[in-house]
Design an enzyme around this catalytic site. Structure first.
Site, mmCIF file in Angstrom:
data_model
loop_
_atom_site.group_PDB
_atom_site.id
_atom_site.type_symbol
_atom_site.label_atom_id
_atom_site.label_comp_id
_atom_site.label_asym_id
_atom_site.label_seq_id
_atom_site.Cartn_x
_atom_site.Cartn_y
_atom_site.Cartn_z
ATOM 1 N N ARG A 83 -47.603 18.141 -72.756
ATOM 2 C CA ARG A 83 -49.351 18.740 -71.747
ATOM 3 C C ARG A 83 -49.653 18.757 -72.411
ATOM 4 O O ARG A 83 -50.458 20.797 -73.247
ATOM 5 C CB ARG A 83 -48.349 19.886 -70.928
ATOM 6 N N HIS A 127 -58.230 23.501 -66.752
ATOM 7 C CA HIS A 127 -57.491 24.787 -67.428
ATOM 8 C C HIS A 127 -58.548 25.618 -67.750
ATOM 9 O O HIS A 127 -59.001 26.125 -69.122
ATOM 10 C CB HIS A 127 -56.945 24.224 -68.231
ATOM 11 N N GLU A 172 -52.857 26.960 -63.241
ATOM 12 C CA GLU A 172 -53.294 28.846 -62.047
ATOM 13 C C GLU A 172 -53.929 28.988 -61.926
ATOM 14 O O GLU A 172 -54.646 30.247 -62.287
ATOM 15 C CB GLU A 172 -52.438 29.396 -63.917
ATOM 16 N N ASN A 295 -45.180 27.204 -64.578
ATOM 17 C CA ASN A 295 -45.705 28.402 -65.105
ATOM 18 C C ASN A 295 -45.225 29.512 -65.006
ATOM 19 O O ASN A 295 -45.233 30.279 -64.371
ATOM 20 C CB ASN A 295 -47.284 28.828 -65.351
ATOM 21 N N TYR A 297 -43.286 33.452 -66.645
ATOM 22 C CA TYR A 297 -43.735 34.632 -67.975
ATOM 23 C C TYR A 297 -42.508 35.576 -67.307
ATOM 24 O O TYR A 297 -41.919 36.060 -68.643
ATOM 25 C CB TYR A 297 -45.401 34.909 -67.549
ATOM 26 N N GLU A 357 -45.207 25.543 -68.266
ATOM 27 C CA GLU A 357 -45.258 26.826 -69.528
ATOM 28 C C GLU A 357 -44.149 27.552 -68.950
ATOM 29 O O GLU A 357 -43.920 28.320 -67.625
ATOM 30 C CB GLU A 357 -46.756 27.312 -68.818
HETATM 31 C C1 GBH Z 1 -50.777 31.260 -68.893
HETATM 32 O O1 GBH Z 1 -51.462 32.487 -68.626
HETATM 33 C C2 GBH Z 1 -51.994 30.410 -69.624
HETATM 34 O O2 GBH Z 1 -52.043 29.117 -68.444
HETATM 35 C C3 GBH Z 1 -52.139 30.281 -70.967
HETATM 36 O O3 GBH Z 1 -53.303 29.606 -71.028
HETATM 37 C C4 GBH Z 1 -52.058 31.286 -71.601
HETATM 38 O O4 GBH Z 1 -52.385 31.164 -72.885
HETATM 39 C C5 GBH Z 1 -50.395 31.360 -71.752
HETATM 40 O O5 GBH Z 1 -50.159 31.570 -70.165
HETATM 41 C C6 GBH Z 1 -50.193 33.224 -72.167
HETATM 42 O O6 GBH Z 1 -50.682 33.417 -71.724
HETATM 43 O O7 GBH Z 1 -48.349 42.495 -67.939
HETATM 44 O O8 GBH Z 1 -45.644 41.790 -67.681
HETATM 45 O O9 GBH Z 1 -46.816 41.837 -65.421
HETATM 46 C C7 GBH Z 1 -50.395 33.243 -68.499
HETATM 47 C C8 GBH Z 1 -50.291 34.140 -66.935
HETATM 48 C C9 GBH Z 1 -50.275 36.250 -65.803
HETATM 49 C C10 GBH Z 1 -48.816 35.499 -67.487
HETATM 50 C C11 GBH Z 1 -49.352 37.770 -65.799
HETATM 51 C C12 GBH Z 1 -48.572 37.506 -67.578
HETATM 52 C C13 GBH Z 1 -48.176 39.384 -67.037
HETATM 53 C C14 GBH Z 1 -47.645 39.740 -67.161
HETATM 54 N N1 GBH Z 1 -50.685 35.385 -67.277
HETATM 55 N N2 GBH Z 1 -48.866 38.035 -67.005
HETATM 56 S S1 GBH Z 1 -47.210 41.630 -67.438
#
Ligand code: GBH
Length: 449
Positions: A83, A127, A172, A295, A297, A357
């Protein structure tokens, strides 16, 4: 060595798609090559104080010149899919008019090299690198940007859909709205707070129009990549529960319900909301999708804000879990919770899911032998793959898993300070060194662990 003690993947169907993920501005560099126009991220990163140490994507991983080496790394890793994103300002330098042949040529060569290596390309149209000229005309605050985006989608698919079968419209949109236009910590750096809400609607409309454009130009599989956070109320008090629901409406359902149900969630608590004509666009936004990209996290913990605050909720730190180098809590169960939650909320309206992701940043200690010991990434990936298996056992239809990221890269406002790669990049020499997690994943994918 330690191999016998390392965690192993469960068995997956041979059709399951395993991939790595990247994005154009984060890896390509070569920002003035091939007639590329400026994007909002060039402008933002060049503005003092916006990124750590003033770092920019001007060189990044120099992938524009080194893509052959990067594809060889993926082929050796054994992934089936890759991707990546197309840079809108390479294909349309000012975000309007005919395609720039030199810009398309780079993606032509990239896609041919991927196919030669037996890797399926999965292309994201957007993106976050809006052409600066489009931003100057209002960016996602302007409804016209949705139409410009669809024109760009047509040009991209007309040139590439003979070889790219998998397309993702937006990455996103929630982050663009909240960080790009609401808080200003990402490009274009606007501070509109809840006044940023029209950018949600215009991106979703752009997604719908682009989906139609992609299909008309021969794209086979079309989806979106949405970030989701499971939302945990800080207590069972009704104020905290209501605050958590409000946050989930804003972060998750605002960007998913219109796509999958054709309706917006009820955002009553917002005084400044969506554009007047939003309702008439809902049928366009709710185009059928071939897959839903997730995605994931980490989760969010939410409590009620003090009376009189601009927002009804507050984020509370999640404690009791390990943390990544970015300080995000490691909560694999949150992936399962998200997958099961989406399946229960949308039922038959939810297409098959691709995890577009998942990954973490690590401190990457170098060993005496010169290898890079990212054991935390091995543990993170193993635990999340196990969680996704758990969700599949509960009946969630997941068809693939893409690791963010192939390479250490430009981590937006964090600059080069956070390393998400399976492959270490020395940003002085551009030398690539596969980390321990790369070698571990290679054995899992080969089934020889
Ligand atoms: C993605 O966004 C992106 O698509 C990518 O480009 C980027 O490099 C990758 O992730 C890594 O950052 O502080 O515990 O509340 C990530 C979106 C949203 C992920 C907010 C972390 C907060 C975590 N982010 N989230 S916290």
């Amino acid at each position: 060595g330690r191999d016998g003690l390392q965690p192993r993947f469960p068995r997956f169907s041979a059709h399951f798609r395993w991939g790595t993920a990247t994005s154009a501005y984060q890896i390509e560099g070569a920002v003035t090559e091939g007639g590329r126009g400026r994007s909002v991220w060039d402008t933002f990163a060049a503005t003092p104080g916006k990124t750590a140490r003033g770092e920019t994507g001007e060189i990044a991983c120099d992938h524009y010149r080194r893509y052959h080496e990067d594809i060889a790394l993926m082929a050796d890793l054994g992934v089936s899919d890759y991707r990546f994103s197309l840079a809108w300002p390479r294909i349309q330098p000012v975000g309007a008019g005919p395609a720039n042949p030199a810009g398309l040529d780079f993606y032509d060569r990239l896609v041919d090299a991927l196919l030669n290596a037996g890797i399926t390309p999965v292309a994201t149209l957007y993106h976050w690198d809006t052409p600066q000229a489009v931003e100057d005309a209002g960016g996602w605050m302007s409804r016209d940007t949705a139409h410009r985006f669809a024109d760009y989608a047509t040009l991209a698919a007309e040139a590439l859909s003979d070889r790219i079968r998998w397309w993702i419209t937006l990455n996103e949109p929630v982050i663009v709205t909240l960080l790009g236009y609401g808080l200003g910590t990402h490009a274009p750096g606007r501070n509109l707070m809840l006044g940023a809400l029209p950018t949600a609607h215009h991106q979703l409309l752009g997604h719908g129009l682009a989906t139609q454009a992609l299909r008309a130009a021969g794209a086979e599989h079309v989806g979106i990549a949405n970030n989701h956070m499971p939302v945990w109320a800080d207590s069972q008090h009704s104020e905290d529960v209501a605050a958590a629901a409000a946050f989930a409406d804003l972060y998750n359902w605002l960007f998913a319900d219109p796509l999958l149900t054709g309706a917006y969630p009820d955002l009553r608590w917002l005084d400044r909301g969506l554009p007047e004509q939003a309702a008439v666009d809902l049928p366009t936004i709710a185009q059928p999708l071939d897959f839903y990209g997730l995605n994931y996290y980490s989760p969010a913990r939410i409590r009620a804000a003090a009376p009189g605050s601009e927002l009804p909720f507050e984020l509370v730190e999640i404690t009791g879990y390990p943390r990544t180098a970015s300080k995000w809590p490691v909560v694999p169960a949150g992936l399962r919770e998200t997958l099961v939650g989406l399946t229960e909320r949308y039922r038959d309206a939810l297409p098959p899911i691709l995890i577009t992701e998942n990954g973490c940043s690590t401190a990457d200690p170098a060993t005496a032998e010169g290898t890079i010991d990212d054991q935390d990434r091995i543990d993170f990936l193993h635990a999340h793959v196990a969680a996704l298996c758990g969700a599949m056992d509960e009946g969630v239809d997941v068809r693939g898993y893409f690791i963010w990221s192939l390479l250490d890269n430009f981590e937006w406002a964090e600059g080069y300070g956070q390393r998400f790669g399976l492959v270490h990049v020395d940003f002085e020499t551009q030398r690539r060194t596969p980390k321990a997690s790369y070698h571990w994943l290679r054995r899992q994918l080969a089934g020889t662990a």
